[in-house]
Design a protein around this motif. Structure first.
Motif, short mmCIF file in Angstrom:
data_model
loop_
_atom_site.label_atom_id
_atom_site.label_comp_id
_atom_site.label_asym_id
_atom_site.label_seq_id
_atom_site.Cartn_x
_atom_site.Cartn_y
_atom_site.Cartn_z
N GLU A 103 59.70 -41.65 56.59
CA GLU A 103 60.16 -40.55 57.43
C GLU A 103 60.30 -39.26 56.62
OE1 GLU A 103 63.77 -39.53 60.63
OE2 GLU A 103 63.85 -41.36 59.42
N LEU A 104 60.84 -39.38 55.41
CA LEU A 104 60.96 -38.20 54.54
C LEU A 104 59.58 -37.67 54.16
CD1 LEU A 104 63.84 -39.27 52.12
CD2 LEU A 104 64.00 -37.84 54.15
N LYS A 105 58.67 -38.57 53.83
CA LYS A 105 57.30 -38.17 53.47
C LYS A 105 56.62 -37.48 54.65
CE LYS A 105 52.85 -40.00 51.86
NZ LYS A 105 52.03 -39.61 53.03
N ASP A 106 56.72 -38.07 55.82
CA ASP A 106 56.06 -37.51 57.00
C ASP A 106 56.65 -36.16 57.39
OD1 ASP A 106 54.49 -39.75 57.07
OD2 ASP A 106 55.62 -40.76 58.67
N ALA A 107 57.93 -35.96 57.07
CA ALA A 107 58.57 -34.67 57.37
C ALA A 107 58.06 -33.58 56.45
CB ALA A 107 60.08 -34.79 57.25
N GLY A 108 57.50 -33.98 55.27
CA GLY A 108 56.95 -33.00 54.34
C GLY A 108 57.59 -32.99 52.97
N GLU A 132 70.05 -35.10 60.02
CA GLU A 132 69.13 -33.99 60.28
C GLU A 132 68.22 -33.68 59.09
OE1 GLU A 132 73.26 -32.71 61.97
OE2 GLU A 132 72.46 -33.68 60.17
N LEU A 133 68.35 -34.43 57.99
CA LEU A 133 67.58 -34.10 56.79
C LEU A 133 66.08 -33.98 57.05
CD1 LEU A 133 67.49 -33.52 53.75
CD2 LEU A 133 67.43 -36.00 53.36
N PRO A 134 65.44 -34.90 57.77
CA PRO A 134 64.00 -34.71 58.05
C PRO A 134 63.72 -33.41 58.80
CG PRO A 134 64.63 -36.98 58.48
CD PRO A 134 65.91 -36.22 58.25
N ASP A 135 64.63 -33.01 59.70
CA ASP A 135 64.46 -31.73 60.40
C ASP A 135 64.53 -30.56 59.42
OD1 ASP A 135 64.30 -33.04 62.85
OD2 ASP A 135 66.46 -32.89 63.20
N PHE A 136 65.45 -30.65 58.47
CA PHE A 136 65.58 -29.59 57.46
C PHE A 136 64.30 -29.47 56.64
CE2 PHE A 136 70.43 -30.59 57.20
CZ PHE A 136 70.63 -29.93 58.40
N ARG A 143 61.23 -30.38 57.54
CA ARG A 143 60.16 -29.81 58.39
C ARG A 143 60.32 -28.30 58.53
NH1 ARG A 143 60.18 -35.01 60.95
NH2 ARG A 143 62.14 -34.55 62.02
N LYS A 144 61.54 -27.85 58.71
CA LYS A 144 61.79 -26.41 58.87
C LYS A 144 61.42 -25.66 57.58
CE LYS A 144 63.30 -22.82 61.16
NZ LYS A 144 62.60 -22.31 62.37
N ALA A 145 61.76 -26.24 56.45
CA ALA A 145 61.44 -25.59 55.17
C ALA A 145 59.93 -25.44 55.01
CB ALA A 145 62.03 -26.40 54.02
N LYS A 146 59.19 -26.49 55.33
CA LYS A 146 57.74 -26.41 55.22
C LYS A 146 57.17 -25.38 56.21
CE LYS A 146 55.54 -28.88 52.95
NZ LYS A 146 55.09 -28.84 51.53
N GLU A 147 57.74 -25.36 57.40
CA GLU A 147 57.30 -24.40 58.43
C GLU A 147 57.51 -22.97 57.97
OE1 GLU A 147 59.38 -22.96 62.51
OE2 GLU A 147 59.09 -25.12 62.35
N LEU A 148 58.58 -22.73 57.21
CA LEU A 148 58.90 -21.38 56.75
C LEU A 148 58.11 -20.98 55.50
CD1 LEU A 148 62.77 -21.33 57.28
CD2 LEU A 148 61.06 -20.00 58.55
N GLY A 149 57.37 -21.94 54.91
CA GLY A 149 56.50 -21.57 53.80
C GLY A 149 56.88 -22.11 52.44
N PHE A 150 57.90 -22.97 52.36
CA PHE A 150 58.20 -23.59 51.07
C PHE A 150 57.08 -24.59 50.74
CE2 PHE A 150 62.43 -22.15 52.28
CZ PHE A 150 62.96 -21.71 51.08
N SER A 151 56.42 -24.38 49.62
CA SER A 151 55.31 -25.26 49.25
C SER A 151 55.79 -26.56 48.63
CB SER A 151 54.36 -24.54 48.28
OG SER A 151 55.07 -24.03 47.16
N HIS A 152 56.98 -26.54 48.07
CA HIS A 152 57.54 -27.73 47.41
C HIS A 152 58.94 -27.97 47.93
CE1 HIS A 152 58.22 -30.58 44.05
NE2 HIS A 152 59.46 -30.13 44.11
N VAL A 153 59.17 -29.15 48.51
CA VAL A 153 60.49 -29.51 49.02
C VAL A 153 60.87 -30.86 48.45
CG1 VAL A 153 61.91 -29.94 51.06
CG2 VAL A 153 60.08 -28.22 51.16
N GLU A 154 61.98 -30.91 47.72
CA GLU A 154 62.41 -32.17 47.13
C GLU A 154 63.81 -32.56 47.62
OE1 GLU A 154 61.92 -31.08 43.02
OE2 GLU A 154 64.07 -30.73 42.75
N VAL A 155 64.09 -33.85 47.55
CA VAL A 155 65.37 -34.39 47.97
C VAL A 155 66.06 -34.99 46.76
CG1 VAL A 155 66.54 -36.09 49.43
CG2 VAL A 155 64.53 -34.86 50.30
N ASN A 156 67.26 -34.50 46.46
CA ASN A 156 68.07 -34.97 45.34
C ASN A 156 68.94 -36.12 45.83
OD1 ASN A 156 69.75 -35.29 43.16
ND2 ASN A 156 70.53 -33.20 43.14
N THR A 157 68.68 -37.33 45.36
CA THR A 157 69.34 -38.49 45.96
C THR A 157 69.71 -39.56 44.92
OG1 THR A 157 69.08 -40.29 47.58
CG2 THR A 157 67.08 -39.53 46.47
N ASN A 158 70.74 -40.34 45.26
CA ASN A 158 71.09 -41.48 44.43
C ASN A 158 70.22 -42.69 44.75
OD1 ASN A 158 72.24 -42.65 46.80
ND2 ASN A 158 74.25 -41.78 46.31
#
Length: 497
Positions: free
Chosen positions: A191-196, A157-161, A163-178
């Motif tokens: 897919e991550l890029k397109d989600a925002g 569900e990460l891409p959904d998360f 998208r929801k963050a961007k929809e709610l107004g977070f201007s910067h969304v990052e993914v902490n990953t190995n």
């Protein structure tokens, strides 16, 4: 002979009870000392250079917390986290752990299911609730967000998360990953890029196989390179290299990592170095062998870049707070103010031109520029905006380089995310943030923390108290025993995840 700098509060590394403590100078280094009636005395290195400690202290800038705290002051710091009325900084970066499952079992990790013995995985509804809770912060809603774990890319569900963050107004969304999942698929990176997703916060400990074998238990060098290449192909051109710095393991690779980032400047925007936190019970002699501090990082950078980047080029995080305050006062709005404790982190920006690296601190008089911005804020907040604007125009004379002046001027006149992004795309941020462990824990730093975890019960918890004190309690409340979770999801007990 100890030179006592100040008194503070800390915690016992064994029972985690709050204790009185002192910060003191000894032989040019800074230590934190405390005594627990039950578990004895502890003497821990705090900063390895007293001169740089004093220089950072001079750039302290006070802040204010959240005007709608989620908990009350009852037991005192650090037990009232949630955030309580005692807290002095609002959220600059919010973190949501979407799982504690991981596809690695790193020896240095503080947040994985295998070590914990249970699976903590908030539902989609709980994640959305945490996002809404963070956006409800006053006077400044959280605007920057990190999805973390465990390994967040395990969650389908990460891409959904995002998208929801961007929809709610977070201007910067990052993914902490190995980077494992990203290294396997350009399509997933897209897919991550397109989600925002704005940024990939990529675990990156060095440029040799031996470093990864020591820190992560497995050679991941090829994985890191493949992940960066896939992000480039996907058009996701904002990567942060996140280095867990371990003494005598990878502290000799900082210069090489900086050069690597400069050569890959088309996608890499930041290097964030995190001196390793010492968790668990460790004798003082062992801690002394392992402990590395922010000033060690700064000196290593100067040495390994042959003086191109000097230790004096680094400034504490709150240096930029007067800029946000001044622009906000002129525009009658509030911006994120980086009012962290001056000893939490140090950073500099590097301009990269034709392979040449130049710290912007060598192209501007930072101290005078920040001093003018403080005066701009003072004038504007008192209603004298005409004089404040004149002072603002005059501040730019302390930026010597025309190319840099253009982007700094954009930030201080527009004050928006886009202007800051334009500056970021023309420079490389080199930073070190030393997260605390129970041995070097300083409650004064906690009260000014601006990196906050959201948790499902409605609390918002500062980073270092979450990882040193509250994580186990928070996750156990919602966690499912590992064996039970694997049975529910039809996963073999021996199967890694």
């Amino acid at each position: 002979m100890n030179n006592i700098i100040k008194t503070t509060r800390s915690i016992c590394p064994e029972c985690l009870k709050a204790l009185d403590a002192i910060i003191c100078e000894e032989d040019g280094k800074v230590f934190i000392k405390k005594t627990c009636p039950e578990h004895g005395s502890f003497n821990e290195l705090y900063w390895s250079d007293y001169g740089h400690y004093v220089r950072a202290e001079k750039l302290r800038f006070g802040g204010e917390g959240i005007s709608n705290p989620r908990t009350e002051k009852k037991e005192g710091c650090p037990l009232d986290c949630g955030i309580c009325p005692q807290h002095k900084s609002h959220t600059a970066l919010a973190i949501i752990d979407v799982t504690n499952r991981c596809n690695l079992t790193c020896p240095v990790c503080f947040a994985n299911a295998t070590a914990a013995g249970y699976v903590y995985e908030p539902t989609k509804e709980q994640v959305y609730g945490m996002l809404e809770n963070l956006r409800a912060n006053k006077p400044v809603p959280a605007a920057a967000l990190q999805f973390s774990g465990g390994e967040p890319t395990i969650r389908k569900e990460l891409p959904d998360f995002i998208r929801k963050a961007k929809e709610l107004g977070f201007s910067h969304v990052e993914v902490n990953t190995n980077g494992l999942r990203i290294s396997q698929s350009v399509e997933y990176a897209k897919e991550l890029k397109d989600a925002g997703a704005s940024t990939i916060y990529l675990q990156f400990d060095g440029l040799t196989s031996e470093v990864y074998k020591f820190i992560r238990g497995i050679d991941l060098l090829y994985i890191k390179m493949k992940a960066i290449e896939n992000l480039r192909k996907a058009g996701l051109t904002s990567v942060v290299l996140v280095v867990t710095l371990v003494k005598d393991v990878n502290d000799n690779q900082l210069g090489d990592i900086i050069n690597f980032a400069a050569k890959n400047f088309d996608v890499i925007r930041c290097i964030n170095v995190q001196p390793v936190s010492l968790c668990g019970r460790l004798p003082q002699q062992d801690r002394e062998k392992m402990r590395i501090t922010i000033t060690d990082f700064m000196k290593n950078v100067e040495e390994q870049t042959n003086g191109t980047i000097k230790a004096s080029d680094f400034y504490p995080v709150p240096t930029v707070a007067p800029i946000a305050k001044a622009v906000g006062a002129l525009k009658d709005r509030r911006f994120i103010e980086f009012t962290a404790h001056p000893h939490c982190g140090m950073a500099t920006y590097l301009l990269i031109e034709d392979g040449k690296i130049t710290p912007i601190t060598q192209l501007a008089n930072v101290d005078k520029f920040v001093g003018v911005m403080s005066k701009v804020y003072e004038l504007a907040s008192k209603g004298n905006k005409t004089e404040a604007k004149l002072r603002l125009a005059g501040a730019i004379r302390y930026v010597k380089f025309g190319f840099l002046r253009k982007y700094v001027l954009g930030v201080i006149t527009k004050g928006d995310y886009k202007s800051l992004g334009e500056l970021q795309r023309k420079s490389l941020l080199l930073a070190s943030m030393h997260f605390m462990d129970p041995y070097n824990f300083d409650l004064e730093r906690v009260e000014q923390c601006l990196i906050h975890y959201a948790v499902p019960d409605g609390r918002i918890i500062p980073f270092c108290t979450m990882n040193s004190i509250h994580r186990q309690e928070v996750e156990k409340k919602l966690g499912v025993p590992l064996k039970e979770w694997k049975e529910q999801h039809k996963v073999e007990i021996t199967q890694p995840f």
